[in-house]
Write a protein that holds these residues in place. Structure first.
Motif, PDB file in Angstrom:
ATOM      1  N   ARG A   1      -1.044   1.738   7.984  1.00 10.13           N
ATOM      2  CA  ARG A   1      -2.089   1.112   8.795  1.00 10.13           C
ATOM      3  C   ARG A   1      -1.431   0.367   9.958  1.00 10.13           C
ATOM      4  NH1 ARG A   1      -3.963  -1.394   3.805  1.00 10.13           N
ATOM      5  NH2 ARG A   1      -3.398  -3.304   4.874  1.00 10.13           N
ATOM      6  N   PRO A   2      -2.147   0.128  11.052  1.00 15.66           N
ATOM      7  CA  PRO A   2      -1.529  -0.509  12.211  1.00 15.66           C
ATOM      8  C   PRO A   2      -1.040  -1.938  11.958  1.00 15.66           C
ATOM      9  CG  PRO A   2      -3.877  -0.122  12.599  1.00 15.66           C
ATOM     10  CD  PRO A   2      -3.527   0.511  11.291  1.00 15.66           C
ATOM     11  N   ASP A   3      -1.631  -2.646  10.982  1.00 15.85           N
ATOM     12  CA  ASP A   3      -1.226  -4.024  10.710  1.00 15.85           C
ATOM     13  C   ASP A   3      -0.071  -4.124   9.709  1.00 15.85           C
ATOM     14  OD1 ASP A   3      -2.934  -3.067   8.697  1.00 15.85           O
ATOM     15  OD2 ASP A   3      -3.501  -5.092   8.099  1.00 15.85           O
TER      16      ASP A   3
ATOM     17  N   PRO B   1      13.472  10.436  -5.339  1.00 14.62           N
ATOM     18  CA  PRO B   1      13.530  10.562  -3.885  1.00 14.62           C
ATOM     19  C   PRO B   1      13.351   9.205  -3.218  1.00 14.62           C
ATOM     20  CG  PRO B   1      11.369  11.214  -4.665  1.00 14.62           C
ATOM     21  CD  PRO B   1      12.206  10.923  -5.889  1.00 14.62           C
ATOM     22  N   PRO B   2      13.704   9.097  -1.931  1.00 15.49           N
ATOM     23  CA  PRO B   2      13.557   7.812  -1.234  1.00 15.49           C
ATOM     24  C   PRO B   2      12.105   7.344  -1.258  1.00 15.49           C
ATOM     25  CG  PRO B   2      14.782   9.381   0.103  1.00 15.49           C
ATOM     26  CD  PRO B   2      14.241  10.132  -1.068  1.00 15.49           C
ATOM     27  N   LYS B   3      11.927   6.036  -1.334  1.00 12.83           N
ATOM     28  CA  LYS B   3      10.579   5.471  -1.337  1.00 12.83           C
ATOM     29  C   LYS B   3      10.278   4.925   0.051  1.00 12.83           C
ATOM     30  CE  LYS B   3      10.245   4.513  -6.179  1.00 12.83           C
ATOM     31  NZ  LYS B   3      10.217   3.545  -7.232  1.00 12.83           N
ATOM     32  N   MET B   4       9.180   5.400   0.611  1.00 16.82           N
ATOM     33  CA  MET B   4       8.720   4.920   1.900  1.00 16.82           C
ATOM     34  C   MET B   4       7.612   3.906   1.654  1.00 16.82           C
ATOM     35  SD  MET B   4       9.146   8.693   3.226  1.00 16.82           S
ATOM     36  CE  MET B   4       9.218   9.099   1.498  1.00 16.82           C
ATOM     37  N   HIS B   5       7.725   2.737   2.272  1.00 20.17           N
ATOM     38  CA  HIS B   5       6.803   1.645   1.999  1.00 20.17           C
ATOM     39  C   HIS B   5       5.985   1.286   3.228  1.00 20.17           C
ATOM     40  CE1 HIS B   5       8.860   0.666  -1.793  1.00 20.17           C
ATOM     41  NE2 HIS B   5       9.981   0.866  -1.133  1.00 20.17           N
ATOM     42  N   CYS B   6       4.777   0.804   2.979  1.00 22.35           N
ATOM     43  CA  CYS B   6       3.915   0.196   3.984  1.00 22.35           C
ATOM     44  C   CYS B   6       3.640  -1.221   3.496  1.00 22.35           C
ATOM     45  CB  CYS B   6       2.606   0.960   4.131  1.00 22.35           C
ATOM     46  SG  CYS B   6       2.797   2.649   4.718  1.00 22.35           S
ATOM     47  N   HIS B   7       4.228  -2.202   4.166  1.00 21.44           N
ATOM     48  CA  HIS B   7       4.109  -3.594   3.727  1.00 21.44           C
ATOM     49  C   HIS B   7       2.930  -4.278   4.382  1.00 21.44           C
ATOM     50  CE1 HIS B   7       7.992  -3.364   1.726  1.00 21.44           C
ATOM     51  NE2 HIS B   7       8.446  -2.779   2.807  1.00 21.44           N
ATOM     52  N   ASP B   8       2.099  -4.907   3.555  1.00 24.98           N
ATOM     53  CA  ASP B   8       0.986  -5.684   4.092  1.00 24.98           C
ATOM     54  C   ASP B   8       1.535  -6.946   4.730  1.00 24.98           C
ATOM     55  OD1 ASP B   8      -1.066  -3.942   3.323  1.00 24.98           O
ATOM     56  OD2 ASP B   8      -1.052  -4.735   1.286  1.00 24.98           O
ATOM     57  N   PRO B   9       0.837  -7.453   5.774  1.00 24.38           N
ATOM     58  CA  PRO B   9       1.311  -8.667   6.444  1.00 24.38           C
ATOM     59  C   PRO B   9       1.272  -9.871   5.493  1.00 24.38           C
ATOM     60  CG  PRO B   9      -0.843  -8.024   7.280  1.00 24.38           C
ATOM     61  CD  PRO B   9      -0.405  -6.950   6.336  1.00 24.38           C
TER      62      PRO B   9
ATOM     63  N   ALA C   1      -8.320   7.550  13.184  1.00 22.64           N
ATOM     64  CA  ALA C   1      -8.083   6.222  12.618  1.00 22.64           C
ATOM     65  C   ALA C   1      -6.781   5.674  13.203  1.00 22.64           C
ATOM     66  CB  ALA C   1      -7.977   6.294  11.102  1.00 22.64           C
ATOM     67  N   ALA C   2      -6.803   4.393  13.495  1.00 30.81           N
ATOM     68  CA  ALA C   2      -5.584   3.764  14.010  1.00 30.81           C
ATOM     69  C   ALA C   2      -4.525   3.778  12.920  1.00 30.81           C
ATOM     70  CB  ALA C   2      -5.887   2.331  14.440  1.00 30.81           C
ATOM     71  N   HIS C   3      -3.285   4.054  13.301  1.00 28.14           N
ATOM     72  CA  HIS C   3      -2.199   4.108  12.315  1.00 28.14           C
ATOM     73  C   HIS C   3      -0.864   3.863  13.003  1.00 28.14           C
ATOM     74  CE1 HIS C   3      -2.710   8.200  13.889  1.00 28.14           C
ATOM     75  NE2 HIS C   3      -1.401   8.331  13.737  1.00 28.14           N
ATOM     76  N   ARG C   4       0.123   3.560  12.205  1.00 27.20           N
ATOM     77  CA  ARG C   4       1.481   3.317  12.680  1.00 27.20           C
ATOM     78  C   ARG C   4       2.353   4.489  12.260  1.00 27.20           C
ATOM     79  NH1 ARG C   4       4.572  -1.458  13.669  1.00 27.20           N
ATOM     80  NH2 ARG C   4       2.698  -2.620  13.228  1.00 27.20           N
TER      81      ARG C   4
ATOM     82  N   ALA D   1       0.835  -1.189   0.000  1.00 26.04           N
ATOM     83  CA  ALA D   1       0.000   0.000   0.000  1.00 26.04           C
ATOM     84  C   ALA D   1       0.875   1.245   0.000  1.00 26.04           C
ATOM     85  CB  ALA D   1      -0.895  -0.020   1.229  1.00 26.04           C
ATOM     86  N   PRO D   2       0.391   2.325  -0.575  1.00 25.30           N
ATOM     87  CA  PRO D   2       1.188   3.551  -0.563  1.00 25.30           C
ATOM     88  C   PRO D   2       1.267   4.136   0.843  1.00 25.30           C
ATOM     89  CG  PRO D   2      -0.975   3.955  -1.513  1.00 25.30           C
ATOM     90  CD  PRO D   2      -0.863   2.478  -1.279  1.00 25.30           C
TER      91      PRO D   2
END
Length: 83
Positions: A60-62, A73-81, A40-43, A30-31
């Motif tokens: 997202r928290p999960d 520019p640097p890429k920031m990732h949100c990895h799904d479980p 909203a819950a978040h990390r 996810a972006p």
């Protein structure tokens, strides 16, 4: 002349599919969000790279967070479980 043209076209047909095969696949992750979600819950995620310094983003928290400093520019990732 016709032989040289035929050879040129054959080489082009061999190179073009190879170029398409080397394109990176789209990330299934996810972006990242750069605005803190409200109600909203978040990390909270953060990282730093030498050229850009400290960076902050939200997932997202999960999800887990990671940063790729090898891109500009640097890429920031949100990895799904993992499922």
């Amino acid at each position: 002349m016709a032989r040289r043209l035929r050879w040129f076209l054959l080489v082009q047909l061999a190179v073009v599919p190879a170029a398409f095969a080397q394109q990176p696949a789209a990330s299934p992750d996810a972006p990242a969000s750069f605005v803190e979600p409200t109600n909203a819950a978040h990390r909270h995620c953060s990282g730093s790279c030498l050229k850009t310094g400290a960076l902050q983003w939200f997932c997202r928290p999960d999800q887990t967070c990671s940063i790729d400093c090898a891109t500009a520019p640097p890429k920031m990732h949100c990895h799904d479980p993992q499922r």
